[in-house]
Motif scaffolding. Structure first.
Motif, PDB file in Angstrom:
ATOM      1  N   THR A  69       0.830  -1.209   0.000  1.00 41.32           N
ATOM      2  CA  THR A  69       0.000   0.000   0.000  1.00 41.32           C
ATOM      3  C   THR A  69       0.863   1.257   0.000  1.00 41.32           C
ATOM      4  O   THR A  69       0.590   2.210  -0.740  1.00 41.32           O
ATOM      5  CB  THR A  69      -0.924   0.004   1.236  1.00 41.32           C
ATOM      6  OG1 THR A  69      -1.723  -1.181   1.222  1.00 41.32           O
ATOM      7  CG2 THR A  69      -1.833   1.219   1.227  1.00 41.32           C
ATOM      8  N   ALA A  70       1.916   1.249   0.814  1.00 42.30           N
ATOM      9  CA  ALA A  70       2.810   2.408   0.872  1.00 42.30           C
ATOM     10  C   ALA A  70       3.506   2.623  -0.472  1.00 42.30           C
ATOM     11  O   ALA A  70       3.671   3.764  -0.924  1.00 42.30           O
ATOM     12  CB  ALA A  70       3.839   2.216   1.978  1.00 42.30           C
ATOM     13  N   TYR A  71       3.882   1.525  -1.128  1.00 44.86           N
ATOM     14  CA  TYR A  71       4.543   1.628  -2.429  1.00 44.86           C
ATOM     15  C   TYR A  71       3.610   2.233  -3.469  1.00 44.86           C
ATOM     16  O   TYR A  71       4.008   3.119  -4.246  1.00 44.86           O
ATOM     17  CB  TYR A  71       5.019   0.245  -2.872  1.00 44.86           C
ATOM     18  CG  TYR A  71       5.571   0.206  -4.272  1.00 44.86           C
ATOM     19  CD1 TYR A  71       6.872   0.620  -4.550  1.00 44.86           C
ATOM     20  CD2 TYR A  71       4.779  -0.233  -5.335  1.00 44.86           C
ATOM     21  CE1 TYR A  71       7.373   0.589  -5.832  1.00 44.86           C
ATOM     22  CE2 TYR A  71       5.279  -0.268  -6.622  1.00 44.86           C
ATOM     23  CZ  TYR A  71       6.572   0.137  -6.865  1.00 44.86           C
ATOM     24  OH  TYR A  71       7.050   0.120  -8.146  1.00 44.86           O
ATOM     25  N   ARG A  72       2.361   1.767  -3.511  1.00 40.70           N
ATOM     26  CA  ARG A  72       1.407   2.300  -4.477  1.00 40.70           C
ATOM     27  C   ARG A  72       1.150   3.789  -4.235  1.00 40.70           C
ATOM     28  O   ARG A  72       1.061   4.577  -5.186  1.00 40.70           O
ATOM     29  CB  ARG A  72       0.093   1.526  -4.410  1.00 40.70           C
ATOM     30  CG  ARG A  72       0.186   0.094  -4.887  1.00 40.70           C
ATOM     31  CD  ARG A  72      -1.198  -0.467  -5.206  1.00 40.70           C
ATOM     32  NE  ARG A  72      -2.123  -0.279  -4.105  1.00 40.70           N
ATOM     33  CZ  ARG A  72      -2.257  -1.122  -3.084  1.00 40.70           C
ATOM     34  NH1 ARG A  72      -1.508  -2.205  -3.034  1.00 40.70           N
ATOM     35  NH2 ARG A  72      -3.139  -0.899  -2.138  1.00 40.70           N
ATOM     36  N   ARG A  73       1.039   4.177  -2.985  1.00 37.94           N
ATOM     37  CA  ARG A  73       0.796   5.585  -2.677  1.00 37.94           C
ATOM     38  C   ARG A  73       1.984   6.450  -3.066  1.00 37.94           C
ATOM     39  O   ARG A  73       1.815   7.575  -3.560  1.00 37.94           O
ATOM     40  CB  ARG A  73       0.477   5.740  -1.190  1.00 37.94           C
ATOM     41  CG  ARG A  73      -0.888   5.155  -0.809  1.00 37.94           C
ATOM     42  CD  ARG A  73      -1.155   5.269   0.681  1.00 37.94           C
ATOM     43  NE  ARG A  73      -2.480   4.738   1.009  1.00 37.94           N
ATOM     44  CZ  ARG A  73      -2.947   4.630   2.244  1.00 37.94           C
ATOM     45  NH1 ARG A  73      -2.195   5.009   3.279  1.00 37.94           N
ATOM     46  NH2 ARG A  73      -4.158   4.142   2.457  1.00 37.94           N
ATOM     47  N   LEU A  74       3.192   5.938  -2.849  1.00 38.06           N
ATOM     48  CA  LEU A  74       4.371   6.689  -3.271  1.00 38.06           C
ATOM     49  C   LEU A  74       4.402   6.821  -4.789  1.00 38.06           C
ATOM     50  O   LEU A  74       4.792   7.872  -5.321  1.00 38.06           O
ATOM     51  CB  LEU A  74       5.640   5.990  -2.780  1.00 38.06           C
ATOM     52  CG  LEU A  74       6.966   6.652  -3.168  1.00 38.06           C
ATOM     53  CD1 LEU A  74       7.049   8.079  -2.633  1.00 38.06           C
ATOM     54  CD2 LEU A  74       8.153   5.824  -2.670  1.00 38.06           C
ATOM     55  N   GLY A  75       3.975   5.775  -5.509  1.00 34.33           N
ATOM     56  CA  GLY A  75       3.926   5.849  -6.966  1.00 34.33           C
ATOM     57  C   GLY A  75       2.947   6.904  -7.445  1.00 34.33           C
ATOM     58  O   GLY A  75       3.249   7.663  -8.370  1.00 34.33           O
ATOM     59  N   VAL A  76       1.779   6.966  -6.834  1.00 33.59           N
ATOM     60  CA  VAL A  76       0.790   7.982  -7.200  1.00 33.59           C
ATOM     61  C   VAL A  76       1.318   9.377  -6.888  1.00 33.59           C
ATOM     62  O   VAL A  76       1.172  10.309  -7.699  1.00 33.59           O
ATOM     63  CB  VAL A  76      -0.538   7.727  -6.462  1.00 33.59           C
ATOM     64  CG1 VAL A  76      -1.511   8.878  -6.691  1.00 33.59           C
ATOM     65  CG2 VAL A  76      -1.161   6.410  -6.925  1.00 33.59           C
ATOM     66  N   LEU A  77       1.951   9.524  -5.739  1.00 31.54           N
ATOM     67  CA  LEU A  77       2.510  10.824  -5.357  1.00 31.54           C
ATOM     68  C   LEU A  77       3.610  11.249  -6.327  1.00 31.54           C
ATOM     69  O   LEU A  77       3.670  12.419  -6.744  1.00 31.54           O
ATOM     70  CB  LEU A  77       3.065  10.740  -3.931  1.00 31.54           C
ATOM     71  CG  LEU A  77       3.515  12.048  -3.281  1.00 31.54           C
ATOM     72  CD1 LEU A  77       2.334  12.996  -3.102  1.00 31.54           C
ATOM     73  CD2 LEU A  77       4.192  11.777  -1.942  1.00 31.54           C
TER      74      LEU A  77
END
Length: 269
Positions: A69-77
């Motif tokens: 989840t943290a990885y996906r959010r960093l990708g979106v950011l």
């Protein structure tokens, strides 16, 4: 037990990553501004990495964990920062700081997760080789993006010796350069220098002139051979194991000759 469902999606991801990364690199060779399509390819890369590597990547993993989840959010950011930066006028280029930080973290995390996927492969197939090559291309594309952001934040970070020692991006824009959007800049030579640094060739036509750009160039030059060493070690070990298993399988099926030597036998002795 091999999770065949996960294996199928992983190999499909390797193929897509290879196609998009190759397309982005190829687009840099066409005239400006046609090669702006490469910027769209970079966006597609970020989306692909966020979606595919943001899911379960280990063979025994059946559901998302908090790192996913943290990885996906960093990708979106990271993607949002890049789009904001590309749409910003030159006098708001300080947005590039956020691009530098977010992209660096996201790419290195992506490479780590990609290497975890490659390490789980038991057979070396074309899709696996494509994924390994795509990871190397991803390093070069990301280096060009980072160098471009650094040059817009601190103009003069990279000097074009072949053009009389002029700035790499802003030299030809004139007095109203602040009104230009980052989208209007030609990043071809920045990406060219990134791949030259990645391969440690160093032609000398473009040089990093400021300490941040010099350290960034050194970091990319170290990352290239390091990635190749890790991936080559993984692929060679998997290919060796694959060959040994094939020899044992052939012998068990009645092939003539003594039983093949295996690592398990040597451990028993």
């Amino acid at each position: 037990m091999i999770n065949r469902h996960l294996l199928f999606y992983r190999h499909r991801f390797y193929r897509h990553l290879f196609l998009i990364a190759t397309g982005v690199v190829a687009s840099m060779g066409v005239p400006f501004p046609i090669h702006r399509i490469g910027a769209l390819g970079t966006v597609a890369l970020m989306v692909l990495l966020s979606v595919e590597l943001g899911g379960p990547i280990r063979a025994h993993q059946t559901h998302h964990r908090w790192p996913d989840t943290a990885y996906r959010r960093l990708g979106v950011l990271t993607l949002l920062f890049q789009l904001l930066w590309m749409c910003s006028p030159r006098d708001f280029a300080f947005v590039g700081f956020a691009v530098l930080l977010a992209t660096t973290a996201f790419i290195f995390w992506s490479l780590k997760r990609l290497l975890i996927c490659l390490a789980q492969e038991t057979q070396i197939r074309m899709a696996v080789l494509g994924g390994a090559v795509a990871g190397y291309l991803l390093l070069g594309i990301s280096g060009g993006l980072l160098f471009g952001a650094l040059e817009t934040v601190a103009p003069g970070s990279f000097i074009n010796q072949a053009d009389g020692g002029r700035e790499l991006l802003l030299a030809g824009l004139g007095a109203d350069s602040a009104a230009h959007r980052i989208w209007d800049l030609d990043f071809t030579r920045i990406h060219y220098f990134a791949f030259v640094s990645l391969t440690t060739v160093g032609y000398g036509d473009i040089i990093p002139a400021l300490p941040p750009s010099q350290m960034a160039s050194v970091a990319l030059s170290i990352s290239g051979p390091l990635y190749l060493a890790i991936v080559m070690g993984l692929l060679i070990s998997r290919y060796t194991l694959q060959s040994e298993k094939q020899e044992i399988r052939d012998w068990q099926e009645g092939a003539p000759g003594p039983p093949p030597h295996s690592g398990a036998d040597s451990d028993d002795r």
